[in-house]
Design a protein around this motif. Structure first.
Motif, PDB file in Angstrom:
ATOM      1  N   MET A 221       0.873  -1.182   0.000  1.00  0.00           N
ATOM      2  CA  MET A 221       0.000   0.000   0.000  1.00  0.00           C
ATOM      3  C   MET A 221       0.909   1.231   0.000  1.00  0.00           C
ATOM      4  O   MET A 221       2.118   1.117  -0.143  1.00  0.00           O
ATOM      5  CB  MET A 221      -0.905  -0.007   1.231  1.00  0.00           C
ATOM      6  N   ARG A 222       0.316   2.400   0.228  1.00  0.00           N
ATOM      7  CA  ARG A 222       1.158   3.611   0.220  1.00  0.00           C
ATOM      8  C   ARG A 222       2.104   3.643   1.415  1.00  0.00           C
ATOM      9  O   ARG A 222       3.260   4.052   1.285  1.00  0.00           O
ATOM     10  CB  ARG A 222       0.274   4.854   0.246  1.00  0.00           C
ATOM     11  N   SER A 223       1.592   3.252   2.577  1.00  0.00           N
ATOM     12  CA  SER A 223       2.428   3.347   3.779  1.00  0.00           C
ATOM     13  C   SER A 223       2.452   2.048   4.574  1.00  0.00           C
ATOM     14  O   SER A 223       2.952   2.016   5.693  1.00  0.00           O
ATOM     15  CB  SER A 223       1.913   4.462   4.706  1.00  0.00           C
ATOM     16  N   HIS A 224       1.872   0.989   4.022  1.00  0.00           N
ATOM     17  CA  HIS A 224       1.754  -0.289   4.731  1.00  0.00           C
ATOM     18  C   HIS A 224       2.003  -1.449   3.777  1.00  0.00           C
ATOM     19  O   HIS A 224       1.984  -1.276   2.562  1.00  0.00           O
ATOM     20  CB  HIS A 224       0.356  -0.430   5.358  1.00  0.00           C
ATOM     21  N   THR A 225       2.215  -2.623   4.340  1.00  0.00           N
ATOM     22  CA  THR A 225       2.426  -3.828   3.526  1.00  0.00           C
ATOM     23  C   THR A 225       1.666  -4.993   4.144  1.00  0.00           C
ATOM     24  O   THR A 225       1.686  -5.177   5.370  1.00  0.00           O
ATOM     25  CB  THR A 225       3.928  -4.193   3.455  1.00  0.00           C
ATOM     26  N   HIS A 226       1.011  -5.755   3.288  1.00  0.00           N
ATOM     27  CA  HIS A 226       0.346  -7.004   3.698  1.00  0.00           C
ATOM     28  C   HIS A 226       1.370  -8.115   3.438  1.00  0.00           C
ATOM     29  O   HIS A 226       1.801  -8.313   2.306  1.00  0.00           O
ATOM     30  CB  HIS A 226      -0.926  -7.196   2.851  1.00  0.00           C
ATOM     31  N   VAL A 227       1.781  -8.799   4.495  1.00  0.00           N
ATOM     32  CA  VAL A 227       2.846  -9.799   4.362  1.00  0.00           C
ATOM     33  C   VAL A 227       2.365 -11.168   4.828  1.00  0.00           C
ATOM     34  O   VAL A 227       1.398 -11.301   5.588  1.00  0.00           O
ATOM     35  CB  VAL A 227       4.117  -9.411   5.181  1.00  0.00           C
ATOM     36  N   ARG A 228       3.071 -12.175   4.358  1.00  0.00           N
ATOM     37  CA  ARG A 228       2.884 -13.547   4.826  1.00  0.00           C
ATOM     38  C   ARG A 228       4.183 -13.965   5.507  1.00  0.00           C
ATOM     39  O   ARG A 228       5.264 -13.749   4.958  1.00  0.00           O
ATOM     40  CB  ARG A 228       2.555 -14.456   3.640  1.00  0.00           C
ATOM     41  N   VAL A 229       4.074 -14.542   6.702  1.00  0.00           N
ATOM     42  CA  VAL A 229       5.266 -14.924   7.470  1.00  0.00           C
ATOM     43  C   VAL A 229       5.181 -16.397   7.839  1.00  0.00           C
ATOM     44  O   VAL A 229       4.184 -16.844   8.419  1.00  0.00           O
ATOM     45  CB  VAL A 229       5.414 -14.082   8.760  1.00  0.00           C
ATOM     46  N   LYS A 230       6.238 -17.124   7.509  1.00  0.00           N
ATOM     47  CA  LYS A 230       6.297 -18.552   7.861  1.00  0.00           C
ATOM     48  C   LYS A 230       7.272 -18.697   9.024  1.00  0.00           C
ATOM     49  O   LYS A 230       8.417 -18.251   8.951  1.00  0.00           O
ATOM     50  CB  LYS A 230       6.784 -19.365   6.659  1.00  0.00           C
ATOM     51  N   ASN A 267      -7.371   9.754   4.195  1.00  0.00           N
ATOM     52  CA  ASN A 267      -8.693  10.244   4.597  1.00  0.00           C
ATOM     53  C   ASN A 267      -8.948   9.916   6.073  1.00  0.00           C
ATOM     54  O   ASN A 267      -8.351   8.989   6.632  1.00  0.00           O
ATOM     55  CB  ASN A 267      -9.790   9.700   3.659  1.00  0.00           C
ATOM     56  N   PRO A 268      -9.856  10.670   6.720  1.00  0.00           N
ATOM     57  CA  PRO A 268     -10.067  10.536   8.169  1.00  0.00           C
ATOM     58  C   PRO A 268     -10.504   9.128   8.599  1.00  0.00           C
ATOM     59  O   PRO A 268     -10.137   8.675   9.689  1.00  0.00           O
ATOM     60  CB  PRO A 268     -11.166  11.559   8.467  1.00  0.00           C
ATOM     61  N   THR A 269     -11.274   8.438   7.759  1.00  0.00           N
ATOM     62  CA  THR A 269     -11.734   7.086   8.118  1.00  0.00           C
ATOM     63  C   THR A 269     -10.547   6.142   8.278  1.00  0.00           C
ATOM     64  O   THR A 269     -10.465   5.363   9.235  1.00  0.00           O
ATOM     65  CB  THR A 269     -12.693   6.524   7.044  1.00  0.00           C
ATOM     66  N   ASP A 318      -7.270   3.642  -0.200  1.00  0.00           N
ATOM     67  CA  ASP A 318      -6.355   4.765  -0.026  1.00  0.00           C
ATOM     68  C   ASP A 318      -5.311   4.764  -1.144  1.00  0.00           C
ATOM     69  O   ASP A 318      -5.012   5.808  -1.739  1.00  0.00           O
ATOM     70  CB  ASP A 318      -5.685   4.673   1.347  1.00  0.00           C
ATOM     71  N   ARG A 319      -4.767   3.565  -1.441  1.00  0.00           N
ATOM     72  CA  ARG A 319      -3.772   3.482  -2.516  1.00  0.00           C
ATOM     73  C   ARG A 319      -4.401   3.864  -3.847  1.00  0.00           C
ATOM     74  O   ARG A 319      -3.822   4.617  -4.642  1.00  0.00           O
ATOM     75  CB  ARG A 319      -3.241   2.053  -2.593  1.00  0.00           C
ATOM     76  N   GLY A 320      -5.635   3.384  -4.083  1.00  0.00           N
ATOM     77  CA  GLY A 320      -6.329   3.682  -5.339  1.00  0.00           C
ATOM     78  C   GLY A 320      -6.571   5.171  -5.527  1.00  0.00           C
ATOM     79  O   GLY A 320      -6.528   5.694  -6.649  1.00  0.00           O
ATOM     80  N   ALA A 321      -6.821   5.866  -4.414  1.00  0.00           N
ATOM     81  CA  ALA A 321      -7.118   7.316  -4.485  1.00  0.00           C
ATOM     82  C   ALA A 321      -5.906   8.125  -4.898  1.00  0.00           C
ATOM     83  O   ALA A 321      -6.048   9.266  -5.361  1.00  0.00           O
ATOM     84  CB  ALA A 321      -7.624   7.788  -3.128  1.00  0.00           C
ATOM     85  N   PHE A 322      -4.719   7.561  -4.751  1.00  0.00           N
ATOM     86  CA  PHE A 322      -3.495   8.306  -5.064  1.00  0.00           C
ATOM     87  C   PHE A 322      -2.780   7.796  -6.308  1.00  0.00           C
ATOM     88  O   PHE A 322      -1.702   8.248  -6.634  1.00  0.00           O
ATOM     89  CB  PHE A 322      -2.541   8.270  -3.854  1.00  0.00           C
ATOM     90  N   VAL A 323      -3.396   6.840  -7.006  1.00  0.00           N
ATOM     91  CA  VAL A 323      -2.778   6.303  -8.234  1.00  0.00           C
ATOM     92  C   VAL A 323      -3.255   7.128  -9.421  1.00  0.00           C
ATOM     93  O   VAL A 323      -4.444   7.466  -9.502  1.00  0.00           O
ATOM     94  CB  VAL A 323      -3.158   4.814  -8.434  1.00  0.00           C
ATOM     95  N   GLY A 324      -2.356   7.437 -10.345  1.00  0.00           N
ATOM     96  CA  GLY A 324      -2.769   8.078 -11.584  1.00  0.00           C
ATOM     97  C   GLY A 324      -2.723   9.569 -11.492  1.00  0.00           C
ATOM     98  O   GLY A 324      -1.986  10.246 -10.925  1.00  0.00           O
TER      99      GLY A 324
END
Length: 324
Positions: A221-230, A267-269, A318-324
């Motif tokens: 994402m813009r400021s975060h990452t979804h990760v998988r950890v083994k 955004n505030p949400t 959030d990422r979609g709002a800042f792409v393009g």
């Protein structure tokens, strides 16, 4: 009512030719494999496991044709009370059960959590677990970590599962949302022990227990990452400590995430959701192991919980709002 009863164990076996001339503790481990070596050694020292009616030492040699007799009590493991707490069980047979733990459920009674734990719930569901060490719990999840756990229902299953965990043949894969953007996956090999000053925290410390985590990026994402950890090892707070050590603490982690950081122009949400996320964003997603009795390889998957999915959705928007 208290649940401190005990269960008699009566076993006997003749030493076969191929085991003659070996140490008593080694022979006993082969003839009574449902019991751990340490438990058998205690029974030998206490004179509850005899050879031809005589008490010997664990290191004494036994001969083919001798008869081992075990007459012991499997002591109840604690003063714990069964409690009718609902469990989300995803698999169960007479040997093991696999459950999907919710957030907020403490696994084992401790100071501040004398009851209302997963252990109390298990004793209500399977009363016989009072005779299995730690009521069959062979690995733990932190109170606010969700997802899959296996529980042994018998002594034999408990012994076998502990062996698998020690040999690292149990596969435990987690998903997490971390603060910061991780570019690529990797392995963290950093020992973990108690934090020097804050005893409730763990830390990467010299001389700690070996700890290895393998992580890979699922989505940035813009400021975060979804990760998988083994997990290769299973230390207390391992993923939380390792990811924070790397500079990418888990969202919502009260112990390791440090100062709250607001994504720029979010955004505030989203800001509110990140600030108020009530727990570390960590979920035990996959569990794979060999069935302790049949030897069959088994695998389970747990869907991501609603709070985790909601936060991911907000981060994606959030990422979609800042792409393009």
């Amino acid at each position: 009512m208290s649940t401190t009863h005990s269960q008699p164990i009566q076993l006997s076996a003749e030493v076969p030719f191929e085991l003659g001339g070996q140490r008593l503790d080694q022979v006993a481990a082969r003839l009574f494999p449902e019991h751990s070596r340490s438990r058998l050694a205690t029974w030998i020292k206490d004179g509850q496991l005899t050879v031809d009616g005589r008490a010997l030492r664990p290191r004494d040699t036994v001969h083919a044709g001798s008869r081992l007799e075990l007459s012991a009590e499997q002591e109840a493991q604690g003063e714990w009370q069964p409690q009718d707490i609902p469990l989300n069980i995803v698999f169960e047979d007479e040997h093991i059960l696999v459950l999907d733990k919710p957030a907020g459920l403490v696994v084992h009674p401790a100071a501040g959590h004398a009851d209302g734990t997963l252990l109390n719930a298990l004793l209500h569901h399977v009363p016989g677990l009072i005779n299995v060490p730690r009521a069959g719990i062979v690995h733990r999840l932190d109170k606010d970590t969700t997802g899959l756990m296996v529980v042994a229902k018998t002594l034999e299953a408990q012994t076998r599962l502990v062996e698998q965990l020690q040999k690292r043949t149990v596969s435990r894969i987690y998903e997490a949302i971390v603060i910061g953007v991780i570019i690529t996956g990797g392995t963290i090999d950093a020992p973990i022990g108690r934090h020097g000053q804050q005893r409730q925290r763990m830390a990467v410390v010299e001389g700690g227990k070996p700890a290895i985590s393998h992580y890979r990026v699922l989505e940035r994402m813009r400021s975060h990452t979804h990760v998988r950890v083994k997990l290769e090892t299973g230390r207390t707070h391992q993923i939380r400590v390792h990811m924070a050590h790397l500079g990418y603490p888990l969202v919502g982690d009260p112990l390791y995430s440090g100062r709250f950081r607001i994504p720029p122009a979010a955004n505030p949400t989203l800001v509110q959701s990140l600030r108020d996320f009530p727990r570390q964003a960590l979920h035990a997603r996959f569990l794979e192991l060999e069935h302790p009795v049949t030897g069959q390889r088994m695998k389970w998957e747990s869907p991501l919980p609603d709070d985790f999915v909601w936060l991911l959705t907000l981060l994606q928007q959030d990422r979609g709002a800042f792409v393009g």
